[in-house]
Design a protein around this motif. Structure first.
Motif, PDB file in Angstrom:
ATOM      1  N   VAL A  18     -26.989 -19.225  37.551  1.00 19.69           N
ATOM      2  CA  VAL A  18     -28.033 -18.508  36.821  1.00 19.69           C
ATOM      3  C   VAL A  18     -27.411 -17.798  35.620  1.00 19.69           C
ATOM      4  N   ALA A  19     -27.950 -18.077  34.428  1.00 20.68           N
ATOM      5  CA  ALA A  19     -27.512 -17.385  33.218  1.00 20.68           C
ATOM      6  C   ALA A  19     -28.133 -15.999  33.214  1.00 20.68           C
ATOM      7  N   MET A  20     -27.308 -14.969  33.349  1.00 21.57           N
ATOM      8  CA  MET A  20     -27.816 -13.603  33.517  1.00 21.57           C
ATOM      9  C   MET A  20     -27.459 -12.740  32.312  1.00 21.57           C
ATOM     10  N   SER A  21     -28.494 -12.311  31.586  1.00 21.45           N
ATOM     11  CA  SER A  21     -28.294 -11.474  30.407  1.00 21.45           C
ATOM     12  C   SER A  21     -28.271  -9.995  30.746  1.00 21.45           C
ATOM     13  N   GLY A  22     -28.640  -9.651  31.974  1.00 21.13           N
ATOM     14  CA  GLY A  22     -28.737  -8.258  32.368  1.00 21.13           C
ATOM     15  C   GLY A  22     -30.152  -7.716  32.272  1.00 21.13           C
ATOM     16  N   GLY A  23     -31.087  -8.555  31.819  1.00 16.55           N
ATOM     17  CA  GLY A  23     -32.481  -8.146  31.710  1.00 16.55           C
ATOM     18  C   GLY A  23     -33.279  -8.503  32.946  1.00 16.55           C
ATOM     19  N   VAL A  24     -34.554  -8.129  32.942  1.00 15.21           N
ATOM     20  CA  VAL A  24     -35.388  -8.339  34.112  1.00 15.21           C
ATOM     21  C   VAL A  24     -35.666  -9.820  34.356  1.00 15.21           C
ATOM     22  N   ASP A  25     -35.825 -10.611  33.291  1.00 13.71           N
ATOM     23  CA  ASP A  25     -36.190 -12.015  33.468  1.00 13.71           C
ATOM     24  C   ASP A  25     -35.114 -12.792  34.221  1.00 13.71           C
ATOM     25  N   CYS A  60     -28.675  -8.028  23.682  1.00 12.58           N
ATOM     26  CA  CYS A  60     -28.525  -8.930  24.820  1.00 12.58           C
ATOM     27  C   CYS A  60     -27.047  -9.118  25.099  1.00 12.58           C
ATOM     28  N   CYS A  61     -26.654  -9.109  26.375  1.00 11.44           N
ATOM     29  CA  CYS A  61     -25.278  -9.394  26.778  1.00 11.44           C
ATOM     30  C   CYS A  61     -24.292  -8.388  26.208  1.00 11.44           C
ATOM     31  N   ALA A  62     -24.709  -7.103  26.137  1.00  9.26           N
ATOM     32  CA  ALA A  62     -23.807  -6.042  25.711  1.00  9.26           C
ATOM     33  C   ALA A  62     -23.278  -5.320  26.949  1.00  9.26           C
ATOM     34  N   GLY A  63     -22.581  -4.172  26.735  1.00  7.09           N
ATOM     35  CA  GLY A  63     -21.892  -3.509  27.833  1.00  7.09           C
ATOM     36  C   GLY A  63     -22.779  -3.147  28.999  1.00  7.09           C
ATOM     37  N   GLN A  64     -23.890  -2.453  28.764  1.00  2.63           N
ATOM     38  CA  GLN A  64     -24.800  -2.052  29.830  1.00  2.63           C
ATOM     39  C   GLN A  64     -25.410  -3.263  30.519  1.00  2.63           C
ATOM     40  N   ASP A  65     -25.675  -4.310  29.729  1.00  2.00           N
ATOM     41  CA  ASP A  65     -26.276  -5.520  30.301  1.00  2.00           C
ATOM     42  C   ASP A  65     -25.333  -6.192  31.293  1.00  2.00           C
ATOM     43  N   TYR A  67     -23.047  -4.715  33.055  1.00  2.00           N
ATOM     44  CA  TYR A  67     -23.061  -3.870  34.257  1.00  2.00           C
ATOM     45  C   TYR A  67     -24.325  -4.118  35.084  1.00  2.00           C
ATOM     46  N   ASP A  68     -25.488  -4.206  34.399  1.00  2.00           N
ATOM     47  CA  ASP A  68     -26.750  -4.422  35.109  1.00  2.00           C
ATOM     48  C   ASP A  68     -26.759  -5.769  35.827  1.00  2.00           C
ATOM     49  N   ALA A  69     -26.232  -6.802  35.175  1.00  2.00           N
ATOM     50  CA  ALA A  69     -26.187  -8.125  35.795  1.00  2.00           C
ATOM     51  C   ALA A  69     -25.320  -8.103  37.050  1.00  2.00           C
ATOM     52  N   LYS A  70     -24.173  -7.422  36.971  1.00  2.00           N
ATOM     53  CA  LYS A  70     -23.295  -7.323  38.143  1.00  2.00           C
ATOM     54  C   LYS A  70     -23.975  -6.561  39.272  1.00  2.00           C
ATOM     55  N   MET A  71     -24.697  -5.497  38.911  1.00  2.00           N
ATOM     56  CA  MET A  71     -25.390  -4.690  39.911  1.00  2.00           C
ATOM     57  C   MET A  71     -26.429  -5.533  40.651  1.00  2.00           C
ATOM     58  N   VAL A  72     -27.165  -6.376  39.910  1.00  3.57           N
ATOM     59  CA  VAL A  72     -28.164  -7.247  40.528  1.00  3.57           C
ATOM     60  C   VAL A  72     -27.487  -8.259  41.454  1.00  3.57           C
ATOM     61  N   CYS A  73     -26.390  -8.841  40.990  1.00  3.04           N
ATOM     62  CA  CYS A  73     -25.675  -9.820  41.816  1.00  3.04           C
ATOM     63  C   CYS A  73     -25.148  -9.174  43.091  1.00  3.04           C
ATOM     64  N   ASN A 202     -37.938  -2.182  35.272  1.00 11.27           N
ATOM     65  CA  ASN A 202     -38.652  -1.584  34.135  1.00 11.27           C
ATOM     66  C   ASN A 202     -37.786  -1.499  32.887  1.00 11.27           C
ATOM     67  N   LYS A 203     -36.722  -2.267  32.856  1.00  7.10           N
ATOM     68  CA  LYS A 203     -35.830  -2.265  31.691  1.00  7.10           C
ATOM     69  C   LYS A 203     -36.537  -2.894  30.492  1.00  7.10           C
ATOM     70  N   PRO A 204     -36.492  -2.261  29.316  1.00  4.38           N
ATOM     71  CA  PRO A 204     -37.155  -2.823  28.128  1.00  4.38           C
ATOM     72  C   PRO A 204     -36.560  -4.167  27.745  1.00  4.38           C
ATOM     73  N   ASP A 205     -37.368  -4.997  27.101  1.00  2.00           N
ATOM     74  CA  ASP A 205     -36.881  -6.286  26.616  1.00  2.00           C
ATOM     75  C   ASP A 205     -35.894  -6.069  25.478  1.00  2.00           C
ATOM     76  N   SER A 206     -34.932  -6.988  25.346  1.00  2.39           N
ATOM     77  CA  SER A 206     -33.963  -6.918  24.255  1.00  2.39           C
ATOM     78  C   SER A 206     -34.626  -7.336  22.951  1.00  2.39           C
ATOM     79  N   GLN A 207     -33.982  -7.025  21.841  1.00  7.40           N
ATOM     80  CA  GLN A 207     -34.501  -7.386  20.534  1.00  7.40           C
ATOM     81  C   GLN A 207     -34.395  -8.892  20.327  1.00  7.40           C
ATOM     82  N   ASP A 208     -35.273  -9.443  19.427  1.00  6.96           N
ATOM     83  CA  ASP A 208     -35.222 -10.875  19.132  1.00  6.96           C
ATOM     84  C   ASP A 208     -33.862 -11.277  18.567  1.00  6.96           C
ATOM     85  N   ILE A 209     -33.352 -10.500  17.605  1.00  6.20           N
ATOM     86  CA  ILE A 209     -32.018 -10.757  17.073  1.00  6.20           C
ATOM     87  C   ILE A 209     -31.087  -9.780  17.766  1.00  6.20           C
TER      88      ILE A 209
END
Length: 368
Positions: A18-25, A60-65, A67-73, A202-209
């Motif tokens: 699974v490609a995990m960006s750290g977001g809800v999707d 997308c795919c920055a430091g907090q993301d 961490y969030d992806a690891k937390m979900v895993c 409830n994490k906000p969506d990342s920016q388009d760019i």
């Protein structure tokens, strides 16, 4: 209902990356994959160097993301890998983004990212892990046609459909990819995240760019390509000088606001950008009418056909058009079509293919 990941045989022996960006999707995709009983591995791409990644917010795919992806895993009990793709992302996406603006074009970096680090490099890594498929959180549908081949369709929720950015997906890639959110609306995805107890629900969506989280793309381009900030002239179609501009990086085709050339008989729009001459060419709205455009880098996923519906911007509705040997001709003139954008072809909800617009041919309109 658990989405079908289209895996054959003993599901417990199947492996889903699974490609995990750290977001809800993507987090929900990982959760759904884990519920199938298959072996699941989460993979996150680090797209910025460590210091910059930690400081970023809204990307997308920055430091907090990460961490969030690891937390979900960890919550799901699945392994998590972080791949350092900073240099590949910089060269394949950010540098190309700046180069396009330096040539007076309007690039779409999300398409470049999908065609590069995500669906080429990450897909290859997934196969190295022995995966049976790579699942992502894109809002598109993978449909098996009557011929048994996978097709790419729009996401069922038109507000979330991301097919426009995936036109470069090849048939070989599509055979390996899975998009379990394609039939779901965003609110349902957040509900699934809440039910699973995921902290990112409830994490906000990342920016388009993602690499321009503050929206100031001009500052980034000027830093990478200083020549785009060179001052020049704003001229009409016949060459009449109307004023000065602070650099071509501040302008895009179809722009009206910010020209600062008041006192004209009618509203004027940017109709052409000439970086070499450092000129921004303006004209009336009718000068923006485009009859056809030249398209390069065509990727095709369907049978041979000429009549298509074409989108030239992600939020624009598809319009009837005819494919030509070099691009596409619109049934009716279109406005706001710019080199660097994508021409993406559909038949109803099915994505047929697409490519990059490299030139446009003006329509002859007396009034518009």
């Amino acid at each position: 209902m658990i989405p079908d990941f289209d895996l054959s045989g003993d599901i417990s022996s199947q492996r889903i990356v699974v490609a995990m960006s750290g977001g809800v999707d993507s987090s929900v995709v990982a959760c759904l994959a884990a519920k199938t009983g298959a072996q699941v591995i989460g993979v996150t791409l680090q797209l910025y160097d460590h210091g910059e990644a930690v400081a970023r917010s809204g990307s997308c795919c920055a430091g907090q993301d990460i961490y969030d992806a690891k937390m979900v895993c960890d919550r799901l009990g699945i392994p998590h890998y972080v791949l350092d793709y900073e240099s590949r992302f910089r060269e394949g996406v950010i540098d190309k983004f700046a180069d396009e603006y330096a040539m007076g074009r309007t690039p779409i970096p999300c398409s470049q990212c999908n065609q590069g680090v995500k669906f080429v490099d990450l897909l290859a890594f997934s196969k190295e892990l022995g995966a049976d498929c790579l699942a992502t959180g894109h809002y598109v549908r993978r449909v098996i046609g009557e011929d048994g081949k996978a097709q790419l369709w729009k996401g069922r929720d038109p507000r979330r459909d991301q097919s426009y950015f995936l036109y470069g997906t090849t048939q070989e890639q599509l055979d390996f990819l899975r998009f379990p959110l394609g039939d779901l609306p965003k609110d349902e995805v957040r509900k699934l995240a809440e039910e699973a107890g995921l902290e990112v629900a409830n994490k906000p969506d990342s920016q388009d760019i993602c690499f321009v989280p503050d929206g100031d793309y001009a500052s980034l381009v000027k830093k990478l390509r200083p020549e785009t900030a060179a001052p020049g002239k704003i001229v009409t179609l016949d060459g009449t000088v109307l004023g000065d501009h602070p650099g071509v990086v501040h302008y895009t085709i179809g722009q009206r606001r910010g020209l600062e050339i008041g006192g004209q008989a009618e509203p004027l729009y940017v109709v052409k950008i000439d970086p070499e001459a450092r000129e921004v060419v303006v004209g009336p709205k009718r000068a923006l009418a485009i009859a056809s455009c030249t398209v390069e880098g065509l990727n095709w996923l369907a049978e041979d056909q000429r009549q298509v519906e074409t989108k030239v911007r992600s939020l624009a509705p598809p319009v009837p058009a005819t494919l030509t040997d070099v691009g596409v001709r619109f049934d009716a003139p279109q406005f706001g079509v710019a080199p660097g954008q994508s021409a993406v072809y559909y038949e109803g909800d099915r994505l047929l293919g697409g490519g990059t617009i490299v030139a446009t041919q003006a329509a002859e309109l007396e009034d518009a």
